[in-house]
Scaffold this motif. Structure first.
Motif, PDB file in Angstrom:
ATOM      1  N   UNK A  26     -65.189 -35.727 -47.420  1.00  0.00           N
ATOM      2  CA  UNK A  26     -66.431 -36.052 -48.110  1.00  0.00           C
ATOM      3  C   UNK A  26     -66.959 -34.867 -48.912  1.00  0.00           C
ATOM      4  N   UNK A  27     -66.870 -33.676 -48.337  1.00  0.00           N
ATOM      5  CA  UNK A  27     -67.298 -32.479 -49.058  1.00  0.00           C
ATOM      6  C   UNK A  27     -66.500 -32.290 -50.340  1.00  0.00           C
ATOM      7  N   UNK A  28     -65.181 -32.373 -50.238  1.00  0.00           N
ATOM      8  CA  UNK A  28     -64.319 -32.171 -51.395  1.00  0.00           C
ATOM      9  C   UNK A  28     -64.509 -33.264 -52.442  1.00  0.00           C
ATOM     10  N   UNK A  29     -64.932 -34.440 -52.001  1.00  0.00           N
ATOM     11  CA  UNK A  29     -65.122 -35.567 -52.922  1.00  0.00           C
ATOM     12  C   UNK A  29     -66.428 -35.484 -53.696  1.00  0.00           C
ATOM     13  N   UNK A 206     -54.778 -44.842 -45.546  1.00  0.00           N
ATOM     14  CA  UNK A 206     -53.771 -45.744 -44.998  1.00  0.00           C
ATOM     15  C   UNK A 206     -53.240 -46.751 -46.016  1.00  0.00           C
ATOM     16  N   UNK A 207     -53.883 -46.822 -47.192  1.00  0.00           N
ATOM     17  CA  UNK A 207     -53.519 -47.874 -48.142  1.00  0.00           C
ATOM     18  C   UNK A 207     -53.035 -47.375 -49.504  1.00  0.00           C
ATOM     19  N   UNK A 208     -53.365 -46.125 -49.858  1.00  0.00           N
ATOM     20  CA  UNK A 208     -53.024 -45.628 -51.192  1.00  0.00           C
ATOM     21  C   UNK A 208     -52.196 -44.351 -51.108  1.00  0.00           C
ATOM     22  N   UNK A 209     -51.347 -44.174 -52.106  1.00  0.00           N
ATOM     23  CA  UNK A 209     -50.550 -42.956 -52.177  1.00  0.00           C
ATOM     24  C   UNK A 209     -51.389 -41.776 -52.647  1.00  0.00           C
ATOM     25  N   UNK A 210     -52.357 -42.024 -53.543  1.00  0.00           N
ATOM     26  CA  UNK A 210     -53.215 -40.943 -54.027  1.00  0.00           C
ATOM     27  C   UNK A 210     -54.125 -40.462 -52.907  1.00  0.00           C
ATOM     28  N   UNK A 211     -54.654 -39.268 -53.032  1.00  0.00           N
ATOM     29  CA  UNK A 211     -55.492 -38.692 -51.983  1.00  0.00           C
ATOM     30  C   UNK A 211     -56.829 -39.409 -51.896  1.00  0.00           C
ATOM     31  N   UNK A 212     -57.418 -39.385 -50.715  1.00  0.00           N
ATOM     32  CA  UNK A 212     -58.733 -39.987 -50.530  1.00  0.00           C
ATOM     33  C   UNK A 212     -59.752 -39.292 -51.423  1.00  0.00           C
ATOM     34  N   UNK A 213     -59.641 -37.990 -51.532  1.00  0.00           N
ATOM     35  CA  UNK A 213     -60.578 -37.222 -52.362  1.00  0.00           C
ATOM     36  C   UNK A 213     -60.548 -37.705 -53.806  1.00  0.00           C
ATOM     37  N   UNK A 214     -59.363 -37.867 -54.352  1.00  0.00           N
ATOM     38  CA  UNK A 214     -59.254 -38.328 -55.733  1.00  0.00           C
ATOM     39  C   UNK A 214     -59.792 -39.746 -55.889  1.00  0.00           C
ATOM     40  N   UNK A 216     -62.188 -41.209 -54.092  1.00  0.00           N
ATOM     41  CA  UNK A 216     -63.658 -41.197 -54.032  1.00  0.00           C
ATOM     42  C   UNK A 216     -64.243 -40.594 -55.304  1.00  0.00           C
ATOM     43  N   UNK A 217     -63.639 -39.557 -55.821  1.00  0.00           N
ATOM     44  CA  UNK A 217     -64.126 -38.961 -57.070  1.00  0.00           C
ATOM     45  C   UNK A 217     -64.107 -39.975 -58.210  1.00  0.00           C
ATOM     46  N   UNK A 218     -63.047 -40.768 -58.271  1.00  0.00           N
ATOM     47  CA  UNK A 218     -62.952 -41.793 -59.318  1.00  0.00           C
ATOM     48  C   UNK A 218     -64.028 -42.853 -59.145  1.00  0.00           C
ATOM     49  N   UNK A 220     -66.969 -42.388 -57.760  1.00  0.00           N
ATOM     50  CA  UNK A 220     -68.238 -41.763 -58.161  1.00  0.00           C
ATOM     51  C   UNK A 220     -68.373 -41.773 -59.676  1.00  0.00           C
ATOM     52  N   UNK A 221     -67.309 -41.372 -60.356  1.00  0.00           N
ATOM     53  CA  UNK A 221     -67.331 -41.332 -61.823  1.00  0.00           C
ATOM     54  C   UNK A 221     -67.577 -42.716 -62.419  1.00  0.00           C
ATOM     55  N   UNK A 222     -66.897 -43.723 -61.890  1.00  0.00           N
ATOM     56  CA  UNK A 222     -67.072 -45.080 -62.402  1.00  0.00           C
ATOM     57  C   UNK A 222     -68.492 -45.581 -62.153  1.00  0.00           C
ATOM     58  N   UNK A 223     -69.029 -45.296 -60.965  1.00  0.00           N
ATOM     59  CA  UNK A 223     -70.383 -45.740 -60.636  1.00  0.00           C
ATOM     60  C   UNK A 223     -71.407 -45.082 -61.556  1.00  0.00           C
ATOM     61  N   UNK A 224     -71.207 -43.828 -61.848  1.00  0.00           N
ATOM     62  CA  UNK A 224     -72.114 -43.121 -62.757  1.00  0.00           C
ATOM     63  C   UNK A 224     -72.103 -43.752 -64.146  1.00  0.00           C
ATOM     64  N   UNK A 225     -70.916 -44.056 -64.635  1.00  0.00           N
ATOM     65  CA  UNK A 225     -70.792 -44.650 -65.966  1.00  0.00           C
ATOM     66  C   UNK A 225     -71.480 -46.009 -66.038  1.00  0.00           C
TER      67      UNK A 225
END
Length: 235
Positions: A26-29, A206-214, A216-218, A220-225
């Protein structure tokens, strides 16, 4: 500040999300404040372990986290059972009608809502396509307890969530695993104040190959837009 209304800690099937791991993700995200519930209630009834897990994450967060107490049916079958879990850090209750056998208008759930009403706590429901945990399955309980704010986590299916938002002023949805197009529809319909930012982190591991941090960041970015309020802590 970014507040995530829907995060988790604990044992999910064979995988354990430790408090340290959750806090680090969560911190890194970029999540600064959050509400969490513990999967571990499904795996164990060891009260000492469950409370220690909760306290560790609260301590790591430096008072930036709150608890949504995961409610098991057996907690309301005993006198004062659920109440013993409700300390000052608990600011909401979590009901998972798919993982546990909750009837949408059964007496145990009504007892949970009576306690929520007495303590001014919101109730978060896992929702989805299945019978018994669709958003509109909770119509009667929402109408019987209009003073209890109800978060329909995931907001799925969308048509049922829209029906609930139109019918029940005490109903909200969160964005955990919600498609961006569905969020946009809700905002366009004027429900912006009742759409809460949530991610369900760190279950994505458990469901995605990409990192959880990445992931969550995406989000956040989408929600902001889209103009979604990311700072809302109170309903």
């Amino acid at each position: 500040m970014i507040f995530d209304i829907h995060t988790h800690v604990g044992q999910y099937k064979e995988h354990y999300f430790s408090p340290k791991y959750v806090w680090r993700v969560l911190q890194k995200s970029g999540i600064t404040h959050f509400a969490f519930s513990s999967f571990s209630h499904v795996a164990t009834n060891d009260r000492g372990f469950l409370l220690a897990e909760r306290e560790e994450l609260l301590e790591l967060s430096q008072n930036k986290a709150v608890v949504f107490q995961w409610v098991m049916p057996e907690m309301v079958s005993k006198r004062n059972g659920l109440e013993t879990w409700l300390d000052k850090n608990v600011l909401g209750l979590k009901i998972h009608g798919k993982a546990q056998p909750w009837l949408p208008f059964g007496k145990p759930l009504q007892k949970v809502f009576s306690i929520a009403a007495e303590r001014n706590l919101p109730v978060m429901f896992h929702t989805g396509e299945g019978k018994g945990f669709r958003p509109d399955d909770y119509l009667k309980i929402c109408q019987k307890f209009p003073q209890v704010k109800v978060i329909l986590a995931h907001g799925r299916p969308l048509d049922a969530s829209i029906f609930m938002l139109n019918t029940c002023p005490n109903a909200f949805v969160d964005t955990a695993f919600m498609p961006n197009k569905d969020i946009e529809i809700l905002l366009a319909l004027g429900f912006g104040k009742r759409v809460l930012f949530g991610t369900d982190a760190p279950i994505q591991k458990l469901f995605y190959k990409s990192s959880v941090v990445q992931y969550v960041k995406k989000r956040i970015e989408a929600a902001r837009k889209m103009g979604l309020n990311l700072m809302r802590k109170q309903l």
